[in-house]
Enzyme design. Structure first.
Site, PDB file in Angstrom:
ATOM      1  N   CYS A   1       0.826  -1.209   0.000  1.00 51.77           N
ATOM      2  CA  CYS A   1       0.000   0.000   0.000  1.00 51.77           C
ATOM      3  C   CYS A   1       0.863   1.262   0.000  1.00 51.77           C
ATOM      4  O   CYS A   1       1.794   1.382   0.799  1.00 51.77           O
ATOM      5  CB  CYS A   1      -0.894  -0.020   1.239  1.00 51.77           C
ATOM      6  SG  CYS A   1      -1.849   1.469   1.433  1.00 51.77           S
TER       7      CYS A   1
ATOM      8  N   CYS B   1      -1.309   6.038   7.063  1.00 50.10           N
ATOM      9  CA  CYS B   1      -2.705   5.724   7.367  1.00 50.10           C
ATOM     10  C   CYS B   1      -2.900   5.132   8.754  1.00 50.10           C
ATOM     11  O   CYS B   1      -3.670   5.646   9.545  1.00 50.10           O
ATOM     12  CB  CYS B   1      -3.255   4.786   6.299  1.00 50.10           C
ATOM     13  SG  CYS B   1      -4.851   4.060   6.671  1.00 50.10           S
TER      14      CYS B   1
ATOM     15  N   CYS C   1      -7.959   1.721  -1.090  1.00 52.09           N
ATOM     16  CA  CYS C   1      -7.590   1.025   0.141  1.00 52.09           C
ATOM     17  C   CYS C   1      -7.546  -0.461  -0.205  1.00 52.09           C
ATOM     18  O   CYS C   1      -8.535  -1.030  -0.656  1.00 52.09           O
ATOM     19  CB  CYS C   1      -8.623   1.289   1.232  1.00 52.09           C
ATOM     20  SG  CYS C   1      -8.422   0.208   2.656  1.00 52.09           S
TER      21      CYS C   1
ATOM     22  N   GLN D   1     -20.857  -7.695  10.466  1.00 52.07           N
ATOM     23  CA  GLN D   1     -19.429  -8.059  10.441  1.00 52.07           C
ATOM     24  C   GLN D   1     -18.782  -7.543   9.158  1.00 52.07           C
ATOM     25  O   GLN D   1     -19.375  -7.663   8.087  1.00 52.07           O
ATOM     26  CB  GLN D   1     -19.290  -9.580  10.515  1.00 52.07           C
ATOM     27  CG  GLN D   1     -19.750 -10.176  11.834  1.00 52.07           C
ATOM     28  CD  GLN D   1     -18.686 -10.092  12.907  1.00 52.07           C
ATOM     29  OE1 GLN D   1     -17.593  -9.601  12.686  1.00 52.07           O
ATOM     30  NE2 GLN D   1     -19.026 -10.553  14.098  1.00 52.07           N
TER      31      GLN D   1
ATOM     32  N   TYR E   1     -24.514 -11.519  24.089  1.00 53.95           N
ATOM     33  CA  TYR E   1     -23.893 -10.447  23.290  1.00 53.95           C
ATOM     34  C   TYR E   1     -24.176 -10.718  21.805  1.00 53.95           C
ATOM     35  O   TYR E   1     -23.258 -10.790  20.996  1.00 53.95           O
ATOM     36  CB  TYR E   1     -22.374 -10.385  23.520  1.00 53.95           C
ATOM     37  CG  TYR E   1     -21.938 -10.338  24.964  1.00 53.95           C
ATOM     38  CD1 TYR E   1     -21.751  -9.115  25.605  1.00 53.95           C
ATOM     39  CD2 TYR E   1     -21.693 -11.507  25.688  1.00 53.95           C
ATOM     40  CE1 TYR E   1     -21.322  -9.061  26.932  1.00 53.95           C
ATOM     41  CE2 TYR E   1     -21.270 -11.465  27.012  1.00 53.95           C
ATOM     42  CZ  TYR E   1     -21.084 -10.245  27.625  1.00 53.95           C
ATOM     43  OH  TYR E   1     -20.661 -10.205  28.930  1.00 53.95           O
TER      44      TYR E   1
ATOM     45  N   GLU F   1     -28.807  -8.928  23.982  1.00 54.49           N
ATOM     46  CA  GLU F   1     -27.921  -7.870  23.488  1.00 54.49           C
ATOM     47  C   GLU F   1     -28.358  -6.553  24.114  1.00 54.49           C
ATOM     48  O   GLU F   1     -29.552  -6.306  24.285  1.00 54.49           O
ATOM     49  CB  GLU F   1     -28.023  -7.848  21.946  1.00 54.49           C
ATOM     50  CG  GLU F   1     -27.686  -6.563  21.248  1.00 54.49           C
ATOM     51  CD  GLU F   1     -26.213  -6.182  21.358  1.00 54.49           C
ATOM     52  OE1 GLU F   1     -25.336  -7.053  21.195  1.00 54.49           O
ATOM     53  OE2 GLU F   1     -25.962  -4.996  21.625  1.00 54.49           O
TER      54      GLU F   1
ATOM     55  N   CYS G   1     -12.624 -11.284  20.760  1.00 50.19           N
ATOM     56  CA  CYS G   1     -11.802 -10.396  19.942  1.00 50.19           C
ATOM     57  C   CYS G   1     -10.623  -9.862  20.756  1.00 50.19           C
ATOM     58  O   CYS G   1      -9.924  -8.957  20.314  1.00 50.19           O
ATOM     59  CB  CYS G   1     -12.643  -9.253  19.382  1.00 50.19           C
ATOM     60  SG  CYS G   1     -13.510  -8.328  20.645  1.00 50.19           S
TER      61      CYS G   1
HETATM   62  N1  SAH Z   1     -22.346 -11.656  18.211  1.00 47.97           N
HETATM   63  C1  SAH Z   1     -22.498 -10.492  17.395  1.00 47.97           C
HETATM   64  C2  SAH Z   1     -21.912  -9.197  17.971  1.00 47.97           C
HETATM   65  C3  SAH Z   1     -20.752  -9.289  18.897  1.00 47.97           C
HETATM   66  S1  SAH Z   1     -20.028  -7.734  19.296  1.00 47.97           S
HETATM   67  C4  SAH Z   1     -21.939 -10.761  16.007  1.00 47.97           C
HETATM   68  O1  SAH Z   1     -21.251 -11.760  15.786  1.00 47.97           O
HETATM   69  O2  SAH Z   1     -22.194  -9.978  15.098  1.00 47.97           O
HETATM   70  C5  SAH Z   1     -20.418  -7.592  21.007  1.00 47.97           C
HETATM   71  C6  SAH Z   1     -21.834  -7.122  21.264  1.00 47.97           C
HETATM   72  O3  SAH Z   1     -22.044  -7.069  22.671  1.00 47.97           O
HETATM   73  C7  SAH Z   1     -22.150  -5.723  20.756  1.00 47.97           C
HETATM   74  O4  SAH Z   1     -23.264  -5.817  19.909  1.00 47.97           O
HETATM   75  C8  SAH Z   1     -22.477  -4.914  22.025  1.00 47.97           C
HETATM   76  O5  SAH Z   1     -23.492  -3.970  21.822  1.00 47.97           O
HETATM   77  C9  SAH Z   1     -22.929  -5.996  22.969  1.00 47.97           C
HETATM   78  N2  SAH Z   1     -22.811  -5.748  24.428  1.00 47.97           N
HETATM   79  C10 SAH Z   1     -21.882  -5.045  25.092  1.00 47.97           C
HETATM   80  N3  SAH Z   1     -22.044  -5.152  26.407  1.00 47.97           N
HETATM   81  C11 SAH Z   1     -23.116  -5.960  26.614  1.00 47.97           C
HETATM   82  C12 SAH Z   1     -23.757  -6.476  27.779  1.00 47.97           C
HETATM   83  N4  SAH Z   1     -23.344  -6.173  29.000  1.00 47.97           N
HETATM   84  N5  SAH Z   1     -24.810  -7.302  27.613  1.00 47.97           N
HETATM   85  C13 SAH Z   1     -25.238  -7.624  26.361  1.00 47.97           C
HETATM   86  N6  SAH Z   1     -24.672  -7.165  25.236  1.00 47.97           N
HETATM   87  C14 SAH Z   1     -23.610  -6.352  25.347  1.00 47.97           C
END
Ligand code: SAH
Length: 499
Positions: free
Chosen positions: A79, A85, A204, A328, A357, A378, A453
């Site tokens: 790049c 960047c 990019c 994603q 989550y 969530e 992550c």
């Molecule tokens: N599993 C989903 C998103 C994961 S990212 C996927 O694969 O697309 C993590 C997520 O946790 C986010 O959407 C965020 O808003 C949520 N989050 C953060 N703290 C939280 C909590 N205490 N309870 C529930 N969700 C939560």
């Protein structure tokens, strides 16, 4: 850890140093008499000459001057704007070495933070000490307490080689580009490191080609139509950001113009010109953000032309993606990640699954294909609304979604008598709330699938689950973000009970 009182280097000193690891932002980690020097652009295994530019008590920063001994993993970053960047940090490292480093980082955190034993192929911790040390410091800041380090060891986790991409370029499905003005012209690209000056970007390399083409063309059109770029200092001007999303499976494109005000001059011409150039564009939206803020989107979105959403698939599951909904960014690897989660969930059609989550329900719906029932929770209300729409879109009636904190909703479900065979968690970087982990321990699901992550918080949480009777069998790193330092992985735990 070193107990050196005075750093062995001073500012502007010219030093030759061996690089033994990679730090959080992709910098090479060098050691001088136990003192850590972070050097951007240097790779593990190299000997480099650097000028010391910043000295702190326990660590400092150096500017790379010369590579005395070069790593075999070094490659030319393709790049042109790589150094300015900051979006990618590892382009100067061969892709295979990036994958190995990512696995190594996970192993390292599991061993050092989680006090877990990783077994199997060529586990080599050499040279990862310092990066790991900063992971631990960060963790302690988060938790505000020291981890107990006298814990029993697990009998051995298999850390599989990182699943990488065959072509680790053009993988992003979403581009969001700040717009500004430079010498009378409209520019859009990225903020120069450490500032809010916008540097123009033509291409990019990790974006889908069409996203690059659309961004370039939208900038041209805005310039031709004399639309003013937003200036964050004076809070004047109109066009703040251009956001482009492409659905990899359907090739549908959405363009979102984020504006500082409602009126978009020459709106019809703008729309016609975009449509004339790109037949794949099916949705053109405007998002209005009049606040003085770094947050990209405002509260109000309207469809200027076409559909409100674009549709994409992960495997056989269909998703509606709106201007603001989270999705994603690497769809190819997302499928691989979710397939792994599905494999670890071990579903036969009889299981009740909890997806904590859950975001817009991507994992929930992926698993619902093979489960009896899935419950998703969530914290973001809009995400749950999307999740429900997506469930309906796929005709899935065996999923239920609830807005709330996982650590509050799941204990409530437990009290209501819901029993889970499998619990999936996919928390943000800070990991799972301790109350949630204790609830999982009390619920004793047969299997836990932990999508992470941040392997530092993963390691911390696995230790808590292990102490509660779970055994971690496998950890699978998946490269969701090639050429960056981000490491995603899935952990597989089974309930064994406490002897
Ligand atoms: N599993 C989903 C998103 C994961 S990212 C996927 O694969 O697309 C993590 C997520 O946790 C986010 O959407 C965020 O808003 C949520 N989050 C953060 N703290 C939280 C909590 N205490 N309870 C529930 N969700 C939560």
């Amino acid at each position: 850890m070193s107990t050196t009182k005075n750093p062995p280097v001073t500012k502007n000193m010219d030093v030759t140093v061996e690089i033994i690891g990679i730090g959080h932002s992709g910098e090479g980690v060098g050691r001088i008499n136990g003192y850590t020097l972070f050097i951007k652009g240097a790779l593990p295994g190299e000997k480099v000459r650097a000028k010391v530019i910043k000295v702190k008590k326990n660590y400092g920063y150096g500017k790379l001057l010369d590579i005395v001994e070069k790593s075999e993993s070094r490659t030319e970053a393709p790049c042109d704007i790589y150094n300015q960047c900051g979006g990618c940090q590892l382009q100067h490292m061969e892709y295979s070495a990036q994958l190995e480093w990512k696995r190594q980082r996970v192993i390292n955190n599991l061993e050092r933070i989680g006090k877990l034993v990783v077994v199997g192929e060529d586990v080599n911790l050499e040279g990862h000490l310092d990066a790991d040390q900063s992971d631990r410091e960060k963790l302690n800041e988060n938790k505000g307490k020291q981890l107990n380090t006298n814990l029993p060891l697990s009998n051995g986790i298999t850390a599989l080689p990182t699943l990488g991409m065959d072509n680790p370029w053009n993988y992003r499905n979403k581009a969001q580009v700040p717009i500004g003005e430079h010498e009378g012209g409209l520019v859009g690209g990225f903020y120069a490191q450490g500032s809010h000056r916008i540097i123009d970007m033509d291409i990019c390399l990790i974006q889908h080609d069409l996203n690059n083409d659309v961004i370039r063309e939208v900038k041209n059109i805005a310039q031709q139509l004399e639309i003013l770029a937003y200036d964050e200092v004076s809070h004047k001007g109109l066009l703040r950001h251009v956001v482009v999303k492409i659905a990899f499976h359907t090739n549908e494109l959405m363009v979102v113009l984020v504006t500082n005000g409602e009126r978009l001059p020459k709106q019809e011409q703008f729309i016609t010109k975009i449509r004339d150039k790109f037949s794949q564009v099916v949705s053109i939206c405007q998002n209005i953000n009049t606040k003085k803020t770094n947050v990209i989107f405002g509260d109000q979105t309207r469809t200027l032309w076409g559909k409100e959403v674009i549709y994409d698939y992960i495997g056989d599951v269909k998703f509606a993606i709106s201007a603001r909904s989270f999705y994603q960014v690497n769809p190819v690897q997302t499928k691989i990640l979710y397939e792994k989660a599905l494999e670890y969930a071990g579903l036969t059609g009889e299981e009740t699954v909890i997806d904590a989550y859950c975001g817009i329900g991507t994992i929930s719906l992926f698993l619902a294909q093979k489960a009896k029932k899935v419950y998703g929770v969530e914290i973001v209300k809009e995400a749950i609304e999307d999740a429900k729409i997506n469930a309906e879109l796929n005709g899935m009636s065996n999923v239920e979604f609830e807005v709330g904190k996982a650590e509050e909703v799941i204990p409530k479900w437990k009290d209501q008598g819901i029993e889970a065979d499998v619990i999936v968690v996919d928390p943000p970087r800070k990991g799972c709330d301790e109350t949630l982990l204790q609830t999982i321990i009390a619920m004793k699901p047969k299997r836990v699938v932990y999508v992470s992550c941040d392997s530092a918080t993963l390691a911390r949480d696995l230790r808590i689950l292990e102490d509660g009777g779970f055994k971690t069998e496998q950890v699978q790193p998946v490269d969701m973000f090639p050429h960056t330092v981000h490491v995603e992985c899935v952990g597989y735990l089974v309930y064994q009970g406490i002897d």
